[in-house]
Design a protein around this motif. Structure first.
Motif, mmCIF file in Angstrom:
data_model
loop_
_atom_site.group_PDB
_atom_site.id
_atom_site.type_symbol
_atom_site.label_atom_id
_atom_site.label_comp_id
_atom_site.label_asym_id
_atom_site.label_seq_id
_atom_site.Cartn_x
_atom_site.Cartn_y
_atom_site.Cartn_z
ATOM 1 N N MET A 1 37.190 33.550 54.506
ATOM 2 C CA MET A 1 37.365 34.951 53.475
ATOM 3 C C MET A 1 36.551 36.048 52.721
ATOM 4 S SD MET A 1 40.918 33.617 51.027
ATOM 5 C CE MET A 1 41.530 31.958 51.430
ATOM 6 N N LEU A 2 36.576 36.889 53.592
ATOM 7 C CA LEU A 2 35.413 37.993 53.330
ATOM 8 C C LEU A 2 35.309 39.041 52.457
ATOM 9 C CD1 LEU A 2 32.112 38.464 54.534
ATOM 10 C CD2 LEU A 2 34.056 38.578 56.985
ATOM 11 N N ILE B 1 27.833 41.580 49.423
ATOM 12 C CA ILE B 1 28.778 40.304 50.113
ATOM 13 C C ILE B 1 29.725 39.012 49.714
ATOM 14 C CG2 ILE B 1 28.918 39.167 52.460
ATOM 15 C CD1 ILE B 1 25.795 40.366 53.098
ATOM 16 N N SER B 2 30.862 38.662 49.831
ATOM 17 C CA SER B 2 31.346 38.323 49.327
ATOM 18 C C SER B 2 32.278 36.974 49.924
ATOM 19 C CB SER B 2 32.322 38.675 48.254
ATOM 20 O OG SER B 2 33.510 37.120 47.257
ATOM 21 N N LEU B 3 31.921 35.455 49.816
ATOM 22 C CA LEU B 3 32.170 35.128 51.342
ATOM 23 C C LEU B 3 32.432 33.571 50.801
ATOM 24 C CD1 LEU B 3 33.643 34.083 54.302
ATOM 25 C CD2 LEU B 3 30.770 33.611 54.373
ATOM 26 N N GLY B 4 34.332 33.581 51.080
ATOM 27 C CA GLY B 4 34.322 31.914 50.796
ATOM 28 C C GLY B 4 35.441 30.952 51.899
ATOM 29 N N ILE B 5 34.820 29.922 51.854
ATOM 30 C CA ILE B 5 35.257 29.040 53.494
ATOM 31 C C ILE B 5 36.156 27.732 52.335
ATOM 32 C CG2 ILE B 5 34.624 27.935 55.041
ATOM 33 C CD1 ILE B 5 32.015 29.312 54.924
ATOM 34 N N TYR B 6 36.959 27.753 53.141
ATOM 35 C CA TYR B 6 38.480 27.326 52.137
ATOM 36 C C TYR B 6 39.451 26.063 53.267
ATOM 37 C CZ TYR B 6 38.105 29.612 47.855
ATOM 38 O OH TYR B 6 37.670 29.812 46.241
ATOM 39 N N LEU C 1 33.008 25.857 50.487
ATOM 40 C CA LEU C 1 31.558 26.794 50.208
ATOM 41 C C LEU C 1 31.940 28.261 49.241
ATOM 42 C CD1 LEU C 1 30.872 26.005 53.829
ATOM 43 C CD2 LEU C 1 29.299 24.560 51.383
ATOM 44 N N GLY C 2 31.324 28.868 49.100
ATOM 45 C CA GLY C 2 31.581 29.788 48.388
ATOM 46 C C GLY C 2 29.813 30.596 48.447
ATOM 47 N N LEU D 1 43.116 43.522 36.677
ATOM 48 C CA LEU D 1 44.366 42.969 36.887
ATOM 49 C C LEU D 1 44.684 43.268 38.722
ATOM 50 C CD1 LEU D 1 46.121 42.753 34.685
ATOM 51 C CD2 LEU D 1 43.716 43.576 33.720
ATOM 52 N N ARG D 2 44.375 43.147 39.367
ATOM 53 C CA ARG D 2 44.545 43.445 40.566
ATOM 54 C C ARG D 2 42.635 43.338 41.877
ATOM 55 N NH1 ARG D 2 46.520 49.064 43.915
ATOM 56 N NH2 ARG D 2 43.744 49.398 43.453
ATOM 57 N N LEU D 3 43.633 41.598 42.300
ATOM 58 C CA LEU D 3 42.180 41.780 43.057
ATOM 59 C C LEU D 3 42.509 40.809 44.152
ATOM 60 C CD1 LEU D 3 38.772 40.022 40.544
ATOM 61 C CD2 LEU D 3 39.368 42.592 42.056
ATOM 62 N N SER D 4 42.005 40.881 45.393
ATOM 63 C CA SER D 4 42.387 40.244 46.671
ATOM 64 C C SER D 4 41.334 38.774 46.675
ATOM 65 C CB SER D 4 42.341 41.273 47.738
ATOM 66 O OG SER D 4 43.063 42.440 47.917
ATOM 67 N N PRO D 5 41.971 38.069 47.965
ATOM 68 C CA PRO D 5 41.482 36.580 47.583
ATOM 69 C C PRO D 5 40.391 36.919 48.122
ATOM 70 C CG PRO D 5 43.847 36.659 48.484
ATOM 71 C CD PRO D 5 43.771 38.210 48.278
ATOM 72 N N TRP D 6 39.832 38.157 49.249
ATOM 73 C CA TRP D 6 38.674 37.986 49.239
ATOM 74 C C TRP D 6 37.639 38.454 48.241
ATOM 75 C CZ3 TRP D 6 42.093 40.022 52.281
ATOM 76 C CH2 TRP D 6 42.467 41.462 52.068
ATOM 77 N N ASP D 7 38.288 38.842 47.422
ATOM 78 C CA ASP D 7 36.886 39.409 46.119
ATOM 79 C C ASP D 7 36.430 38.644 45.611
ATOM 80 O OD1 ASP D 7 37.881 41.776 46.320
ATOM 81 O OD2 ASP D 7 39.101 42.293 45.665
ATOM 82 N N ILE D 8 37.412 37.052 45.326
ATOM 83 C CA ILE D 8 37.598 35.768 43.864
ATOM 84 C C ILE D 8 37.100 34.608 45.596
ATOM 85 C CG2 ILE D 8 38.825 36.795 42.519
ATOM 86 C CD1 ILE D 8 40.612 35.314 43.596
#
Lengths: 263, 263
Positions: free
Chosen positions: A84-85, A103-108, A115-116, A207-214
């Protein structure tokens, strides 16, 4: 799964992308609006996302990619391994300030964050974590967060949620602003999550974030004991937009119970 | 008056103070509250102010010093040469974040700002200006600011002024928040002034600032064409606290006329 190998690969990829972003400032940045006039995207966001996707597809052909700019896969389920990028979280800062973006990256895997990474490119600040293995700021292990009472807490909250809006009751938020020690707003969810994880602020909400933001920041924040949920107190939705609050343990409860009323 | 010599002296003194602050993180920081629970001071703020005062008194015995921590002179008039110093602007950030604070210094003659300095210590970002000679960010000359319409403007305003408060009508401020492109809050007046001067944000406002918070930044901001006044549109009071707004030229007018109503 060799997560250590994936971790080293991801770090190296992110640093290479960071270098590309820094170099991009030598060239013209083309700016476009997306959904609304203030939802901006540039040729750099797009180029960096494509750089990631090309590499990941080649080296991990069975992994999926869920990216802000939409060049990745169509994701309808959290099954399997998903990168998630957000290639540039804080695009408005990127454009106006040439700093304070990440740059924000989470590996799920099957919906679980393994990994974050958050890379504050211009400050060369690298935050990362592997589930169960602790979180790091550059080479320094981040200590577990201790609880902070509201009256001593610094909260990351944008003024737009204190003004009347269609998502949250603003009067309780105004009371929260008055009750805490202070508020900040940096314009990048990833950087504010990194700030919570490293104890520089005590809570952050939007109040409004997307998966890749977090996605990346949640792995990091949870490793130091922060609580990250949507504003119903549930696990944030990772297939679409959702509300979000991350805070030190007791503070999370207090904010959610006493100050957050969704419309 | 040899302002070039004073300029070189001040720069060197500020860099030396910055080094002392960075070194101070190896030791314990003692924190006290001043006027209210959130008005903080540390042994480092005090030590750094005393460092400046000792040097300035020795090398410029006929200059006066007006400093946040009160070790300087009793200042009842703007006559003569006054060094207006905040040794650590953004003390709450200094304590909670160990970053995002600045040394702020303005050198004034008979009430006119001649030299201005803002040193974001942990980022090693140095902003400075001499009246009539332009403003600089590190070694780079800052260009004159161009005007930005409100709907494209990023405004530095803390959420506390959007919540009900006893100084300003908060409903017009909430409308301003809704009308602009975005808001930020960094917790240091000096850094937000430096951000306006370098075009990273388009305006900054606060309802209660002291002379040493704004003295250095005003010299820098005015050199690039920003307008800095109190919220009555007058020159800010330099002997005591006042309201403050700095913005690009047309934007300053628009904010003052349409959104600011003091109580």
């Amino acid at each position: 799964m060799n997560w250590g190998m994936i971790d080293r690969y991801a770090k190296s990829l992110i640093r290479e992308a960071g270098h590309k972003i820094r170099v991009s400032f030598f060239n013209t940045i083309d700016i476009e609006s997306k959904a609304d006039a203030n939802d901006l995207v540039t040729n750099i966001d797009r180029g960096i996302e494509q750089f990631f996707i090309k590499r990941i597809r080649k080296d991990f052909p069975d992994h999926k990619i869920f990216g802000e700019e939409g060049f990745g896969d169509q994701i309808d389920s959290l099954d399997g391994i998903i990168w998630m990028l957000d290639p540039i979280d804080g695009t408005m800062n990127f454009i106006h300030q040439k700093r304070n973006f990440a740059i924000s990256l989470g590996i799920y895997m099957d919906g679980m964050g393994i990994l974050g990474y958050i890379y504050d490119v211009m400050n060369d600040d690298f935050y990362h974590a592997m589930k169960g293995e602790g979180a790091y700021y550059n080479d320094e292990r981040l200590p577990a967060l201790e609880s902070t009472p509201l009256e001593l807490a610094i909260i990351g909250v944008n003024a737009s949620w204190v003004a009347p809006n269609r998502r949250i009751e603003n009067e309780p938020i105004a009371k929260m602003v008055q009750a805490c020690r202070g508020t900040r707003s940096y314009g990048s969810a990833a950087i504010e999550l990194a700030y919570v994880a490293s104890g520089r602020i005590d809570a952050y909400m939007s109040l409004r974030l997307s998966p890749w933001d977090i996605a990346g920041g949640m792995v990091i924040a949870q490793e130091v004991g922060a609580i990250a949920t949507n504003m119903k107190g549930e696990k944030p939705h990772l297939l679409g937009q959702d509300t979000f609050i991350v805070a030190k343990p007791k503070l999370h409860d207090e904010l959610l119970t006493n100050y957050i009323q969704l419309k």
